[in-house]
Design a protein around this motif. Structure first.
Motif, PDB file in Angstrom:
ATOM      1  N   THR A 580       0.840  -1.202   0.000  1.00  0.00           N
ATOM      2  CA  THR A 580       0.000   0.000   0.000  1.00  0.00           C
ATOM      3  C   THR A 580       0.874   1.249   0.000  1.00  0.00           C
ATOM      4  N   GLU A 581       1.953   1.221   0.771  1.00  0.00           N
ATOM      5  CA  GLU A 581       2.894   2.346   0.752  1.00  0.00           C
ATOM      6  C   GLU A 581       3.531   2.489  -0.627  1.00  0.00           C
ATOM      7  N   ALA A 582       3.824   1.361  -1.279  1.00  0.00           N
ATOM      8  CA  ALA A 582       4.413   1.403  -2.617  1.00  0.00           C
ATOM      9  C   ALA A 582       3.449   2.037  -3.618  1.00  0.00           C
ATOM     10  N   VAL A 583       2.139   1.762  -3.482  1.00  0.00           N
ATOM     11  CA  VAL A 583       1.149   2.397  -4.360  1.00  0.00           C
ATOM     12  C   VAL A 583       1.166   3.906  -4.156  1.00  0.00           C
ATOM     13  N   ASP A 584       1.226   4.330  -2.890  1.00  0.00           N
ATOM     14  CA  ASP A 584       1.286   5.770  -2.582  1.00  0.00           C
ATOM     15  C   ASP A 584       2.485   6.429  -3.267  1.00  0.00           C
ATOM     16  N   VAL A 585       3.657   5.789  -3.120  1.00  0.00           N
ATOM     17  CA  VAL A 585       4.885   6.357  -3.682  1.00  0.00           C
ATOM     18  C   VAL A 585       4.816   6.374  -5.205  1.00  0.00           C
ATOM     19  N   LEU A 586       4.349   5.277  -5.811  1.00  0.00           N
ATOM     20  CA  LEU A 586       4.260   5.224  -7.273  1.00  0.00           C
ATOM     21  C   LEU A 586       3.277   6.268  -7.794  1.00  0.00           C
ATOM     22  N   ASP A 587       2.165   6.426  -7.101  1.00  0.00           N
ATOM     23  CA  ASP A 587       1.190   7.441  -7.496  1.00  0.00           C
ATOM     24  C   ASP A 587       1.848   8.826  -7.524  1.00  0.00           C
ATOM     25  N   ASP A 588       2.640   9.132  -6.512  1.00  0.00           N
ATOM     26  CA  ASP A 588       3.309  10.439  -6.442  1.00  0.00           C
ATOM     27  C   ASP A 588       4.332  10.591  -7.569  1.00  0.00           C
ATOM     28  N   ILE A 589       5.112   9.525  -7.826  1.00  0.00           N
ATOM     29  CA  ILE A 589       6.120   9.588  -8.890  1.00  0.00           C
ATOM     30  C   ILE A 589       5.464   9.792 -10.246  1.00  0.00           C
ATOM     31  N   LEU A 590       4.401   9.047 -10.519  1.00  0.00           N
ATOM     32  CA  LEU A 590       3.741   9.146 -11.820  1.00  0.00           C
ATOM     33  C   LEU A 590       3.098  10.513 -12.022  1.00  0.00           C
ATOM     34  N   ARG A 591       2.562  11.090 -10.947  1.00  0.00           N
ATOM     35  CA  ARG A 591       1.983  12.433 -11.058  1.00  0.00           C
ATOM     36  C   ARG A 591       3.066  13.451 -11.408  1.00  0.00           C
ATOM     37  N   ARG A 592       4.220  13.330 -10.777  1.00  0.00           N
ATOM     38  CA  ARG A 592       5.308  14.280 -11.053  1.00  0.00           C
ATOM     39  C   ARG A 592       5.822  14.118 -12.484  1.00  0.00           C
ATOM     40  N   MET A 593       5.994  12.867 -12.913  1.00  0.00           N
ATOM     41  CA  MET A 593       6.564  12.631 -14.239  1.00  0.00           C
ATOM     42  C   MET A 593       5.585  12.980 -15.358  1.00  0.00           C
ATOM     43  N   ALA A 594       4.283  12.949 -15.061  1.00  0.00           N
ATOM     44  CA  ALA A 594       3.290  13.265 -16.093  1.00  0.00           C
ATOM     45  C   ALA A 594       3.464  14.676 -16.637  1.00  0.00           C
ATOM     46  N   ASP A 595       4.056  15.572 -15.844  1.00  0.00           N
ATOM     47  CA  ASP A 595       4.281  16.951 -16.296  1.00  0.00           C
ATOM     48  C   ASP A 595       5.552  17.101 -17.124  1.00  0.00           C
TER      49      ASP A 595
END
Length: 625
Positions: A580-595
């Motif tokens: 679950t923590e890994a999902v949180d971290v991946l979600d944050d990384i993908l949001r940043r990289m989307a820009d």
């Protein structure tokens, strides 16, 4: 001022001729692939044609042409995957205009420049669900077995950002799969976040067989500092054997005892025992959740390493009330293999002894292997952590000489992967078990993943089996995890594109073993490019944030890997205590990289990292928009 180039510029004329040749190659490619193109579903027809065009231009070395085009301010074709023909025709028109022939808008053909990316996004929505908020890539998570009985676990994953729940049909059973799917539906309703369900067919399991289990014993040990002083005591969970409860930590050993005896225990009680080595040990009871009764069990702590077995006697200090430890799970055993050792893979899959006289052996779950390999071929065990060469082969056993293992040896466990990259195993990707499982897949899943696909006939058979079971609306994902699947990827894609909703998973673990780790980065790039040309979504899988999911502490390298995964349409995480923590971290990384990135295109939002300071603001001009 340089002299303007005239319409007879030989470089421009040569460039136009090169582009004309590429356009001619497209026509030839369509003719060559026409038997494959005719069966593609109507909705995929333009995409399939574009993929064939992409295959055609990649038969040539385009690097010199790319450099010349870029030098003239034209498209270098480096981002032409989604719209090959339209890109070439636009480039040709631009060259002609530079040769003073005037600008002539090319007639619209196939997939236009402004359509390719949107087609891919549309296909992704169809297969993987709505666009996530704030990022382009979805997150897929492999559900652990506990997801069938723990709705809170599933709700936490959906709340953290899971968009697709993956159920691995190699584990558990249909009853558990239905329970998992039910909990996913409950979590989606509770959070207001849609979550698709993917079911992964096991395929022909090429794995090591079972080993004889070890004794029923658990080891608990304290954590010590460099001076040998206890920092954290050893801990275990004391619970009722007839009604066990979940320990506070998933890594905590569980000690089952009689429930009536347990209810007589109190916070602070001390248990005295003699462990399996005869050493005297004292365990202190700590009530769970601040309760003085034993309704949820006790955490027991010890200052020394202890080995407790089934039947170990626990005596309460100051009371005549002894108790025996109930039945513990048997210890999982393994073979320790070093470079130079010899080990046998056997057709017989009975549990193999760990301490055997002579050559150690372990079974293999795929009998066909023994009829289709030969001496001199390399065998990879446990995702390539152990490697050996076949030195003798018979219908019942393969003898391997280990030539790669960790310093000090590597442990080979049961149910670990076996890969023979040089062997062309003539086996179907659909097993009898897969065919049985399809009934449940059609019932509860949104998409099905096909494992170990190797041949277009495998894909055609799956589509036929789905149709027979009323699964025509189900999404289909091909897992690219073998050398043959990579080599035949265009044919596999054209076959699966007979179906309306399709995608591809890059199963990087097996693919790396099959083709070599040094080639993995190159292969995954090529798969991404080819799938983009077919406008098919890609799932980037295997070992994404694996250390974080398993230990709670990510490595620097896997953070970079997760950032690169944004180029796919979906990223898969495997199960682990901290998933679950890994999902949180991946979600944050993908949001940043989307820009910052879309496929091969670097995006350029305004950067706020390097604001000029007061001195710079005075001495340097501000660039206007």
């Amino acid at each position: 001022m340089p002299t303007p180039k005239c319409h007879t510029d030989p470089t421009l004329i040569h460039m136009r001729a090169d582009v004309d040749q590429l356009l001619a190659d497209l026509v030839e490619a369509e003719a060559s692939w026409s038997p494959w193109l005719k069966d593609v579903a109507a909705k995929h027809r333009f995409s399939a044609r574009n993929m064939v065009h992409y295959c055609a231009i990649r038969q040539s070395d385009l690097r010199d042409l790319q450099a010349t085009l870029a030098a003239h301010g034209l498209s270098s074709l480096g981002r032409s995957e989604p719209h090959v023909e339209d890109t070439l025709r636009l480039v040709r028109s631009a060259i002609s205009a530079m040769l003073d022939d005037g600008w002539h808008e090319p007639a619209p053909v196939g997939v236009r420049l402004d359509e390719g990316s949107e087609l891919l996004r549309h296909r992704s929505r169809e297969l993987l669900g709505p666009d996530p908020v704030g990022r382009a890539a979805r997150i897929m998570v492999t559900l652990p077995s506990e997801a069938a009985t723990d709705p809170d676990l599933v709700r936490g994953l959906v709340g953290a950002g899971m968009n697709v729940a993956r159920i691995n049909c190699a584990h558990d059973d249909a009853t558990a799969w239905r329970a998992m799917a039910h909990n996913v539906a409950l979590a989606a309703a509770a959070t207001g976040r849609p979550c698709r369900i993917a079911m992964d067919l096991a395929g022909p399991k090429l794995r090591t067989g079972p080993l004889e289990p070890g004794p029923r014993v658990v080891k608990i040990k304290p954590h010590r500092n460099t001076l040998g002083q206890v920092v954290t005591p050893a801990r275990a969970w004391l619970t009722a054997a007839d009604d066990p409860t979940v320990p506070p930590s998933p890594t905590m050993a569980v000690l089952p005892v009689d429930g009536r005896w347990l209810r007589r225990r109190r916070d602070g009680d001390v248990l005295v025992l003699h462990d399996t080595r005869g050493s005297t040990r004292r365990l202190v009871l700590h009530a769970a959740a601040q309760k003085s009764d034993a309704s949820t069990g006790f955490v027991v702590t010890c200052q020394q390493t202890s080995y407790l077995a089934t039947g170990t006697v626990l005596r309460v200090e100051g009371a005549e009330d002894p108790m025996h430890v109930g039945e513990l799970p048997q210890v999982e055993q393994s073979l320790l293999l070093r470079s130079g050792d010899v080990v046998e893979l056997t057709r017989d899959c009975l549990p193999a002894p760990v301490l055997a006289n002579g050559v150690p052996h372990i079974g293999c779950t795929l009998p066909e292997l023994f009829d289709q390999v030969r001496v001199g071929q390399t065998v990879h065990l446990d995702d390539g952590r152990i490697r050996g060469m076949i030195v003798s082969a018979s219908p019942t056993a393969l003898r391997l000489r280990i030539d790669h293992a960790a310093d000090g040896g590597s442990r080979l466990h049961a149910d670990k992967g076996v890969n023979v990259p040089q062997a062309d195993l003539a086996i179907s990707a659909l097993t009898d078990k897969d065919l049985d499982d399809l009934a449940t897949v059609v019932e509860v899943a949104d998409l099905v993943e096909m494992s170990f696909v190797r041949d277009p006939a495998d894909v055609a058979r799956l589509l036929d089996e789905l149709s027979r079971r009323g699964g025509d609306a189900l999404g289909v994902v091909l897992k690219v995890e073998t050398r043959k699947a990579f080599e035949q990827l265009p044919q596999l894609l054209l076959t699966v594109m007979r179906h309306p909703r399709v995608g591809v998973m890059i199963a990087r673990g097996d693919l790396a073993v099959e083709c070599g780790y040094e080639r993995l980065a190159e292969l995954q790039e090529e798969i991404l490019w080819l799938c983009e040309s077919a406008h098919l979504p890609v799932i980037w899988a295997t070992q994404v944030l694996e250390q974080l999911a398993k230990t709670g502490n990510p490595s620097r390298a896997e953070i970079s890997d997760a950032a690169l995964s944004e180029r796919a349409e979906c990223v898969m995480l495997n199960k682990g205590p901290h998933v679950t923590e890994a999902v949180d971290v991946l979600d944050d990384i993908l949001r940043r990289m989307a820009d910052h990135h879309y496929k091969k295109t670097a995006l350029m939002p305004s950067l706020h990292s390097w604001h000029p300071g007061p001195a710079d603001a005075v001495s340097r001009p501000v660039l206007s928009a």
